[in-house]
Enzyme design. Structure first.
Site, mmCIF file in Angstrom:
data_model
loop_
_atom_site.group_PDB
_atom_site.id
_atom_site.type_symbol
_atom_site.label_atom_id
_atom_site.label_comp_id
_atom_site.label_asym_id
_atom_site.label_seq_id
_atom_site.Cartn_x
_atom_site.Cartn_y
_atom_site.Cartn_z
ATOM 1 N N GLY A 31 0.808 -1.215 0.000
ATOM 2 C CA GLY A 31 0.000 0.000 0.000
ATOM 3 C C GLY A 31 0.841 1.265 0.000
ATOM 4 C CG HIS A 37 2.792 0.515 -5.398
ATOM 5 N ND1 HIS A 37 2.830 1.554 -4.501
ATOM 6 C CD2 HIS A 37 3.530 -0.475 -4.845
ATOM 7 C CE1 HIS A 37 3.554 1.207 -3.444
ATOM 8 N NE2 HIS A 37 3.999 -0.028 -3.628
#
Ligand code: AMP
Length: 278
Positions: A31, A37
């Site tokens: 996260g 990402h």
């Protein structure tokens, strides 16, 4: 984008997709989603019909005294970014879902997991291997994407998947960088302004070192000059700065073999890692 928190909900959705004949990709993360990402999600989408991202800050890969408690967490913002990037499903389990009471099984990878960060962070890769194996078994994707930012981790996972005959293809994705070369990382938010300026020098120094190697300079000279340059730039500690065989990550014996330079450095309490192809 659906959000599920239990393994059973994850499997229910994956089963539906499988029955539709969809090719499924998994992008495991902790996260605090950034462009690095999202580039993995985009690569996953290019190779699959459905993309799952997992967010799990895995306690077992943090050593005591590391930043598990203060690791940045912002699920609401992550959900927005992942949905906008076209991710189909977010798997965001709680610690209790991933580690049941009495959990006693761990996976330890030898060899490539025992060097570099394996020495600097004892137990780290065992935590990574265990959680990634669990995620791969839970989501049973056709492929999973990992960043070259964590190149050793990528090699550890390739070893794990090969050794355990896990039926999944592993894709490596190039490192996304800030304009000054700093590799994007969730941990960059720990840097204050002065540290942030120093941090940008790491990639510049690695790039210079790679060029010197290509020009034929001796490995030990290149390593020494790069270490000196890191201290001059303002880094306060070097866990390692090392030229390695790009396949095995062992110390480079044969200068004709493909090489990669790996670094883990410290500024204040912040630890940065980066690596570069020679
Ligand atoms: P993390 O959330 O830091 O555990 O990272 C999740 C995945 O994203 C790992 O496969 C990382 O290697 C990858 N990743 C992290 N930073 C970057 C980056 N700057 N560029 C590309 N991939 C990255």
């Amino acid at each position: 984008m659906a959000v599920v928190r239990s393994v059973s909900d994850l499997r229910r959705i994956v089963d539906v997709w499988r029955n539709q004949g969809a090719r499924i990709a998994l992008v495991p993360t902790m996260g605090a989603v950034h462009e690095g990402h999202l580039s993995l999600v985009s690569l996953a989408r290019a190779h699959a019909d459905r993309t799952i991202t997992s967010i799990f800050v895995n306690p077992s890969q943090f050593a005591p005294g590391e930043d598990f408690e203060k690791y940045p967490r912002d699920e609401a913002s992550d959900v927005q970014k992942l949905a906008a990037a076209g991710c189909d499903l977010l798997f965001a389990p709680a610690v209790a879902e991933m580690y049941r009471p009495g959990a006693a099984t761990t996976i330890t990878v030898g060899d490539v997991a025992e060097l570099l960060d394996g020495l600097a962070r004892p137990g780290h890769f065992s935590g990574v291997a265990t959680i990634v194996a669990k995620l791969l078994i839970q989501a049973s994707p056709d492929l999973a994407v990992f960043g070259e930012k964590d190149f050793q981790q990528l090699q550890v996972i390739r070893r794990l998947v090969c050794d355990l005959d896990l039926p999944v293809e592993i894709l490596g994705a190039p490192t996304m960088r800030e304009p000054d070369g700093l590799a994007m990382s969730s941990r960059n938010v720990y840097l204050n302004q002065a540290q942030r300026e120093v941090a940008g020098r790491l990639n510049v120094i690695l790039t210079t070192a790679a060029r010197s190697l290509r020009d034929g300079d001796e490995v030990s000279d290149v390593e020494r000059r790069a270490q000196e340059a890191l201290f001059r730039a303002g880094f306060e500690g070097i866990d390692y700065l090392s030229v390695r065989d790009a396949g095995t990550l062992a110390e480079l014996r044969d200068a004709r073999r493909p090489a990669r330079i790996f670094a883990a450095v410290r500024i204040g309490a912040v630890r940065l890692i980066d690596n570069i192809e020679v």
